[in-house]
Design a protein around this motif. Structure first.
Motif, PDB file in Angstrom:
ATOM      1  N   ALA A  76      55.079  35.534  48.963  1.00 36.93           N
ATOM      2  CA  ALA A  76      55.698  35.389  47.702  1.00 36.93           C
ATOM      3  C   ALA A  76      54.789  34.969  46.292  1.00 36.93           C
ATOM      4  O   ALA A  76      54.859  35.617  45.370  1.00 36.93           O
ATOM      5  N   ALA A  77      54.037  34.248  46.757  1.00 36.94           N
ATOM      6  CA  ALA A  77      52.794  33.675  45.836  1.00 36.94           C
ATOM      7  C   ALA A  77      51.896  34.741  45.297  1.00 36.94           C
ATOM      8  O   ALA A  77      51.573  34.829  44.435  1.00 36.94           O
ATOM      9  N   THR A  78      51.690  35.741  46.479  1.00 36.84           N
ATOM     10  CA  THR A  78      50.772  36.733  46.274  1.00 36.84           C
ATOM     11  C   THR A  78      51.453  37.767  45.268  1.00 36.84           C
ATOM     12  O   THR A  78      50.657  38.516  44.106  1.00 36.84           O
ATOM     13  N   LEU A  79      52.872  38.051  45.393  1.00 35.95           N
ATOM     14  CA  LEU A  79      53.566  39.083  44.776  1.00 35.95           C
ATOM     15  C   LEU A  79      53.558  38.455  43.291  1.00 35.95           C
ATOM     16  O   LEU A  79      53.238  39.311  42.137  1.00 35.95           O
ATOM     17  N   GLU A  80      53.809  36.979  43.063  1.00 35.35           N
ATOM     18  CA  GLU A  80      53.878  36.688  41.647  1.00 35.35           C
ATOM     19  C   GLU A  80      52.615  36.570  41.034  1.00 35.35           C
ATOM     20  O   GLU A  80      52.436  37.183  39.859  1.00 35.35           O
ATOM     21  N   GLU A  81      51.605  36.487  41.694  1.00 34.18           N
ATOM     22  CA  GLU A  81      50.237  36.408  41.050  1.00 34.18           C
ATOM     23  C   GLU A  81      49.895  37.964  40.482  1.00 34.18           C
ATOM     24  O   GLU A  81      49.362  38.129  39.424  1.00 34.18           O
ATOM     25  N   VAL A  82      49.990  39.004  41.593  1.00 35.12           N
ATOM     26  CA  VAL A  82      49.481  40.239  41.158  1.00 35.12           C
ATOM     27  C   VAL A  82      50.494  40.858  40.079  1.00 35.12           C
ATOM     28  O   VAL A  82      50.188  41.660  39.285  1.00 35.12           O
ATOM     29  N   GLY A  83      52.025  40.619  40.268  1.00 32.28           N
ATOM     30  CA  GLY A  83      52.709  40.973  39.280  1.00 32.28           C
ATOM     31  C   GLY A  83      52.597  40.487  37.784  1.00 32.28           C
ATOM     32  O   GLY A  83      52.859  41.218  36.856  1.00 32.28           O
ATOM     33  N   ARG A  84      52.328  39.033  37.898  1.00 32.62           N
ATOM     34  CA  ARG A  84      51.982  38.741  36.491  1.00 32.62           C
ATOM     35  C   ARG A  84      50.648  39.077  35.970  1.00 32.62           C
ATOM     36  O   ARG A  84      50.765  39.351  34.604  1.00 32.62           O
ATOM     37  N   LYS A  85      49.850  39.421  36.602  1.00 28.97           N
ATOM     38  CA  LYS A  85      48.491  40.023  36.059  1.00 28.97           C
ATOM     39  C   LYS A  85      48.669  41.344  35.515  1.00 28.97           C
ATOM     40  O   LYS A  85      48.129  41.716  34.360  1.00 28.97           O
ATOM     41  N   LEU A  87      41.884  42.075  33.102  1.00 26.55           N
ATOM     42  CA  LEU A  87      41.283  41.079  33.718  1.00 26.55           C
ATOM     43  C   LEU A  87      40.028  41.227  34.544  1.00 26.55           C
ATOM     44  O   LEU A  87      39.339  40.505  34.916  1.00 26.55           O
ATOM     45  N   GLU A  88      39.822  42.676  34.846  1.00 24.65           N
ATOM     46  CA  GLU A  88      38.932  42.847  35.602  1.00 24.65           C
ATOM     47  C   GLU A  88      38.424  44.227  35.205  1.00 24.65           C
ATOM     48  O   GLU A  88      38.693  45.411  35.790  1.00 24.65           O
ATOM     49  N   PRO A  89      37.611  44.357  33.940  1.00 21.81           N
ATOM     50  CA  PRO A  89      37.275  45.570  33.372  1.00 21.81           C
ATOM     51  C   PRO A  89      36.573  46.667  34.403  1.00 21.81           C
ATOM     52  O   PRO A  89      36.647  47.893  33.958  1.00 21.81           O
ATOM     53  N   GLY A  90      35.748  46.001  35.296  1.00 23.32           N
ATOM     54  CA  GLY A  90      35.094  47.290  36.216  1.00 23.32           C
ATOM     55  C   GLY A  90      36.262  47.970  37.007  1.00 23.32           C
ATOM     56  O   GLY A  90      35.636  48.844  37.701  1.00 23.32           O
ATOM     57  N   LEU A  91      37.440  47.743  37.170  1.00 21.45           N
ATOM     58  CA  LEU A  91      38.342  48.431  37.891  1.00 21.45           C
ATOM     59  C   LEU A  91      39.398  48.940  36.791  1.00 21.45           C
ATOM     60  O   LEU A  91      39.784  48.520  35.771  1.00 21.45           O
ATOM     61  N   THR A  92      40.116  50.001  37.593  1.00 19.86           N
ATOM     62  CA  THR A  92      41.404  50.394  36.672  1.00 19.86           C
ATOM     63  C   THR A  92      42.505  49.596  37.126  1.00 19.86           C
ATOM     64  O   THR A  92      42.192  49.000  38.395  1.00 19.86           O
TER      65      THR A  92
END
Length: 268
Positions: free
Chosen positions: A189-198, A233-238
């Motif tokens: 759940a913590a991963t989902l929250e982190e990635v989703g929020r970003k 948050l990571e301009p080197g990636l899409t």
């Protein structure tokens, strides 16, 4: 709010980042019509209307209520809460549990006829009471909801700007909801929250207009497809590459609200 359904609401008041005291420039004759129109729409003092027009370069179609007194008032916040809960109830009653992502935008007339969080009083009545107590003109302009399947759906959220302490619903100048499909094996759940929020934060910052596909080739600074945009948050990636590397979520749809913006089709 439940994971499988969330709502967003936009009103006519927003919070300015700071207050400054200065001598206001004179209003030219050509600006008087816009000043009178803004005064008629909002009921605010002429000085506040003139300052709002000055900040927007005299363009009336970008002006909304600018008083932090309204947005920071508990009565106004209760109105926003009632609107958000009413929108959520509308979402839950709209249809059977979804098998795919669904989205609905509510117009002013639809929003006014919703019942507030108390389950009885119409939002139009809540609005009239708030206007009477605050002595300020308020408009419930639009609302929207997203739904995703319970079994593999996830809705990420992000609000930016001023946030009241201990508010029952998130409030800010900008907000985004992102409807996602959770990839297998299901991450914590913590991963989902982190990635989703970003990703929701990216939607707020970069204002995409479509989701696109992971195969889309980036088109530079003019890119408006979410998955092909350079990730905030990571301009080197899409965004698509960021999600592919994390392996947690796949974006299905999104909503982005900016406080005070005109609903689609109304200009501004």
């Amino acid at each position: 709010m439940q994971r499988a359904a969330r709502s967003a609401v936009c009103g006519a008041a927003r919070v300015p980042p700071a207050r400054f005291f200065r001598a206001a420039p004179p209003v030219l004759a050509a600006d008087k019509e816009a000043l009178l129109e803004l005064r008629r729409r909002t009921g605010l003092p002429f000085l506040q209307c003139r300052e709002a027009l000055r900040r927007c370069g005299g363009e009336l179609g970008q002006v909304n209520c600018e008083t932090d007194f309204v947005a920071r008032n508990a009565e106004f916040q209760r109105l926003v809460e009632q609107a958000a809960l009413g929108t959520m109830a509308h979402c839950r009653a709209a249809a059977a549990p979804p098998t795919c992502c669904t989205k609905h935008l509510l117009r002013e007339d639809e929003l006014a006829q919703l019942q507030g969080g108390d389950g009885g009083t119409l939002l139009s009545d809540h609005l009239a009471l708030a206007i009477g107590k605050l002595g300020e003109n308020l408009i419930l302009r639009r609302a929207a909801w997203l739904r995703v399947p319970e079994e593999d759906g996830y809705i990420a959220a992000y609000a930016h700007g001023w946030l009241p302490a201990a508010a029952p619903v998130a409030m800010g100048t900008y907000g985004a909801l992102v409807a996602c499909r959770v990839t297998e094996p299901r991450p914590p759940a913590a991963t989902l929250e982190e990635v989703g929020r970003k990703v929701a934060q990216h939607v707020v910052g970069m204002a995409p207009t479509a989701v696109g596909t992971p195969q889309d080739q980036p088109r530079g600074e003019e890119e408006t497809r979410l998955l092909a945009q350079s990730f905030l948050l990571e301009p080197g990636l899409t965004v698509g590459q960021f999600l592919g590397a994390r392996g947690a979520l796949a974006v299905r749809d999104f909503l982005r609200f900016r406080c005070g913006e005109e609903p689609p089709g109304r200009g501004g």
